[in-house]
Design an enzyme around this catalytic site. Sequence first.
Site, PDB file in Angstrom:
ATOM      1  N   LYS A   1       0.866  -1.176   0.000  1.00 17.91           N
ATOM      2  CA  LYS A   1       0.000   0.000   0.000  1.00 17.91           C
ATOM      3  C   LYS A   1       0.904   1.227   0.000  1.00 17.91           C
ATOM      4  CE  LYS A   1      -2.964   2.804   2.929  1.00 17.91           C
ATOM      5  NZ  LYS A   1      -3.571   2.946   4.270  1.00 17.91           N
TER       6      LYS A   1
ATOM      7  N   GLY B   1      -7.735   8.880  10.419  1.00 14.08           N
ATOM      8  CA  GLY B   1      -8.021   8.869  11.846  1.00 14.08           C
ATOM      9  C   GLY B   1      -9.039   9.879  12.322  1.00 14.08           C
TER      10      GLY B   1
ATOM     11  N   ALA C   1      -9.384   5.395   5.118  1.00 13.71           N
ATOM     12  CA  ALA C   1      -9.154   6.572   5.970  1.00 13.71           C
ATOM     13  C   ALA C   1     -10.442   7.348   6.232  1.00 13.71           C
ATOM     14  CB  ALA C   1      -8.112   7.519   5.378  1.00 13.71           C
ATOM     15  N   GLY C   2     -10.630   7.704   7.495  1.00 15.71           N
ATOM     16  CA  GLY C   2     -11.733   8.569   7.890  1.00 15.71           C
ATOM     17  C   GLY C   2     -13.005   7.875   8.296  1.00 15.71           C
TER      18      GLY C   2
ATOM     19  N   ASN D   1      -8.766   1.074  10.464  1.00 18.08           N
ATOM     20  CA  ASN D   1      -7.852   0.839  11.576  1.00 18.08           C
ATOM     21  C   ASN D   1      -8.391   1.528  12.823  1.00 18.08           C
ATOM     22  OD1 ASN D   1      -4.222   0.848  11.974  1.00 18.08           O
ATOM     23  ND2 ASN D   1      -5.803   0.426  13.449  1.00 18.08           N
ATOM     24  N   THR D   2      -8.274   2.863  12.866  1.00 18.33           N
ATOM     25  CA  THR D   2      -8.635   3.605  14.072  1.00 18.33           C
ATOM     26  C   THR D   2     -10.081   3.370  14.492  1.00 18.33           C
ATOM     27  OG1 THR D   2      -7.053   5.308  13.428  1.00 18.33           O
ATOM     28  CG2 THR D   2      -8.627   5.890  15.141  1.00 18.33           C
TER      29      THR D   2
END
Length: 254
Positions: free
Chosen positions: A96, A157, A183-184, A205-206
Amino acid sequence: MLTIGDKTFRSRLMLGTGKYPSFAEQKEAVAASETEVLTFAVRRMDIFDKNEPNLLEELDLEKYSLLPNTAGAKTAEEAVRIARLARASGLCDMIKVEVIGCDKTLLPDPFETMKASVQLLEEGFTVLTYTSDDVVLAKRLEEAGIHAIMPGASPIGSGRGIVNEMNLQFIIEQSEIPVIVDAGIGSPKDAAHAMELGADGVLLNTAVSSAGDPVKMAEAMKFAIQAGRLGYEAGRIGKKAYGIKSSPESGLVT
């Protein structure tokens, strides 16, 4: 089935491995998500030091495809060097590409991202590229030959969900390679929304690792992505300005 390069996956959820409260919760969350792809920052994991704690040693790697990422890179040269390190470790040839251009927003540098992606393609990597929701850049990256485009829903995040639905829709509509929203994402609602727009998958992830209960959130994200995909394939009804009766007009009892 989701196909990226020469790999095929049943799950459309890709899961990050950073910032979990503990290895135990991380391992449980991975299992609950039923993901088949795990991504991690090569620069934040000493993959050559056997004394360092390493999630990869705790998992049955026969069940997963590993997706090393170049997080921390600010130039194409740095990203290429990190990718080569990951391949030298024997992990895999999938990478990635992530090249950050703004420390405050964590938005990617489009010029360095393109440069790194092209170089890694030339070196035989299976390239998944993280970008902003720039429609033209996404098209140029696809034309360069990358294997999947990974537009952010919002800054890394942030948990803000999809902030520019129109651009994301344009990227999905024009793409002939997988689009993985990355993301986001903050909640299952956001993940389902991305899939309903026609995305091929979601990377998280987050949203999982920083949730109150990462294991339950991982499971919730799994179901949200499945539901969103089914909804997209089923085809939602059109939006109308006024209510329309759901009962038939004819054959009424008088």
